[in-house]
Design a protein around this motif. Structure first.
Motif, PDB file in Angstrom:
ATOM      1  N   UNK A  19       1.152  -1.412  -0.055  1.00 13.57           N
ATOM      2  CA  UNK A  19      -0.034  -0.145   0.048  1.00 13.57           C
ATOM      3  C   UNK A  19       1.047   1.073  -0.452  1.00 13.57           C
ATOM      4  N   UNK A  20       0.786   2.243  -1.024  1.00 14.88           N
ATOM      5  CA  UNK A  20       1.393   3.481  -0.755  1.00 14.88           C
ATOM      6  C   UNK A  20       0.350   4.912  -0.916  1.00 14.88           C
ATOM      7  N   UNK A  21       1.021   5.469  -0.064  1.00 14.69           N
ATOM      8  CA  UNK A  21       0.150   6.858  -0.227  1.00 14.69           C
ATOM      9  C   UNK A  21       0.727   7.576  -0.519  1.00 14.69           C
ATOM     10  N   UNK A  22       1.330   8.502  -1.147  1.00 19.18           N
ATOM     11  CA  UNK A  22       2.223   9.300  -2.068  1.00 19.18           C
ATOM     12  C   UNK A  22       0.806  11.187  -2.607  1.00 19.18           C
ATOM     13  N   UNK A  23       0.297  11.450  -1.769  1.00 14.22           N
ATOM     14  CA  UNK A  23      -0.324  12.549  -2.194  1.00 14.22           C
ATOM     15  C   UNK A  23      -1.186  12.242  -2.991  1.00 14.22           C
ATOM     16  N   UNK A  24      -2.027  12.648  -4.025  1.00 10.73           N
ATOM     17  CA  UNK A  24      -2.825  11.965  -4.111  1.00 10.73           C
ATOM     18  C   UNK A  24      -2.895  11.352  -4.817  1.00 10.73           C
ATOM     19  N   UNK A 106      -3.237  16.102   5.465  1.00 11.85           N
ATOM     20  CA  UNK A 106      -2.885  15.029   6.813  1.00 11.85           C
ATOM     21  C   UNK A 106      -3.095  13.613   5.571  1.00 11.85           C
ATOM     22  N   UNK A 107      -4.639  14.088   4.552  1.00 11.15           N
ATOM     23  CA  UNK A 107      -5.058  12.786   3.818  1.00 11.15           C
ATOM     24  C   UNK A 107      -3.752  12.683   2.944  1.00 11.15           C
ATOM     25  N   UNK A 108      -2.869  13.409   2.644  1.00 17.03           N
ATOM     26  CA  UNK A 108      -1.998  13.624   1.487  1.00 17.03           C
ATOM     27  C   UNK A 108      -0.687  13.402   2.011  1.00 17.03           C
ATOM     28  N   UNK A 109      -0.540  13.043   2.982  1.00 19.14           N
ATOM     29  CA  UNK A 109       0.856  11.966   3.924  1.00 19.14           C
ATOM     30  C   UNK A 109       1.428  11.287   3.585  1.00 19.14           C
ATOM     31  N   UNK A 110       2.596  11.591   2.836  1.00 23.75           N
ATOM     32  CA  UNK A 110       3.511   9.976   2.027  1.00 23.75           C
ATOM     33  C   UNK A 110       3.264   8.609   3.808  1.00 23.75           C
ATOM     34  N   UNK A 111       3.239   7.725   3.222  1.00 19.14           N
ATOM     35  CA  UNK A 111       3.291   6.681   3.679  1.00 19.14           C
ATOM     36  C   UNK A 111       3.536   5.565   2.946  1.00 19.14           C
TER      37      UNK A 111
END
Length: 329
Positions: A19-24, A106-111
């Motif tokens: 799973x990748x969080x990387x901005x939009x 905070x919804x655009x935090x990378x993770x």
């Protein structure tokens, strides 16, 4: 709600998930879709306040702790987790907190969120390399605790809306699609072993960005057919067909085998403004790249230290594991 022990129960030895969080999440999904070996992508909301059932409106408030995230299912026989991770880091700014591109919150935090111990080990190994490349590292790394699929209109958004907003450029999608070399084949050895495996010059150059003397190095005037690889990892970087005779006194190449294998960074040392190039998997200092070189067929000059390279002659490429690149030499 999607929990890992339910959704991932059908995994087999070849199919894996990260799973990748990387901005939009529109652009990050498109990037992952672009990589050969990725089977399926789903955008959603990960690792937020467990008392909140998220939707786009509530997550957009920035108060739920959920991150816009992409679930990536991939065939590990065709693409490694290393490749996905390096592709991810190639398009984000890991120094930023709670923002990417023009997006804030905070919804655009990378993770990066993993679901098993094997993935965790790989994520931690690659994150260590990326930490070395950046003065600050703000990427959130940990196990996935929850994931909710986003609304249907967000799924494959850029396929449905080709002109839609994206903080990742078309060139980066193309680069991911055209990846030739999988970094999973060339992991970096443990750092504490490098001083033993490299000679003194190679260690100083690759690990401390030293420079060997011009015209007094192994490959500056070498013209034999073959491939040049990172001396630390063996990752292929350049071929003899793209090497040209330069007056600079170091090995000069007009391009790399695969743009994904080269990491560029601004270098302001010694009162100059240059672009340093490092290897993807090893983070080895290679040299610098310059534009507008009249001697280069492409106008680009990758000016590389011989000490950063190992040369594999064409006749040895098959037995050394580089046979898949023979048509490019």
């Amino acid at each position: 709600m999607t929990m890992e022990h339910n959704r991932e129960s059908a995994q087999n030895d070849e199919t894996s998930v990260i799973y990748f969080a990387g901005g939009c999440f529109w652009g990050m999904e498109k990037l992952m879709q672009s990589i050969p070996g990725v089977i399926q992508t789903t955008v959603g909301y990960a690792n937020g306040n467990s008392s909140v059932i998220p939707d786009y409106k509530t997550v957009s408030s920035g108060k739920t702790g959920y991150r816009e995230t992409v679930r990536v299912e991939y065939d590990s026989r065709k693409v490694s987790l290393d490749a996905l991770l390096f592709s991810y880091f190639r398009v984000i700014d890991p120094t930023l907190e709670n923002r990417q591109g023009n997006d804030r919150g905070t919804q655009y935090q990378t993770g990066i969120y993993y679901v098993d111990d094997s993935s965790k080990e790989t994520v931690m190994r690659i994150a260590e390399i990326e930490r070395e490349r950046n003065p600050v590292f703000n990427v959130e790394i940990g196990p996935l605790t929850s994931f909710y699929d986003a609304e249907e209109y967000h799924q494959k958004y850029l396929d449905k809306n080709p002109g839609g907003y994206c903080h990742i450029g078309a060139a980066e999608f193309k680069e991911a699609t055209e990846m030739i070399i999988d970094p999973g084949k060339y992991p970096r050895p443990k750092k504490e072993t490098l001083a033993e495996m490299l000679d003194e010059t190679a260690f100083r150059v690759t690990q401390h960005a030293d420079t060997e003397p011009a015209f007094q190095n192994a490959f500056w005037d070498r013209h034999e057919k073959g491939v040049y690889v990172d001396v630390v990892t063996g990752e292929p970087l350049f071929t003899s067909s793209d090497k040209y005779q330069s007056s600079c006194g170091w090995p000069a190449f007009s391009k790399s085998i695969d743009d994904n294998t080269i990491v560029s960074r601004e270098d302001t040392s010694f009162g100059m403004r240059r672009t340093e190039v490092k290897s993807r998997s090893g983070n080895s200092h290679l040299g610098h790249v310059f534009s507008g070189d009249p001697e280069s067929p492409s106008g680009m000059r990758y000016c590389i230290n011989s000490a950063s390279l190992r040369f594999i002659p064409y006749a040895d490429m098959e037995k050394e594991g580089y046979g898949y690149l023979k048509s490019r030499v």
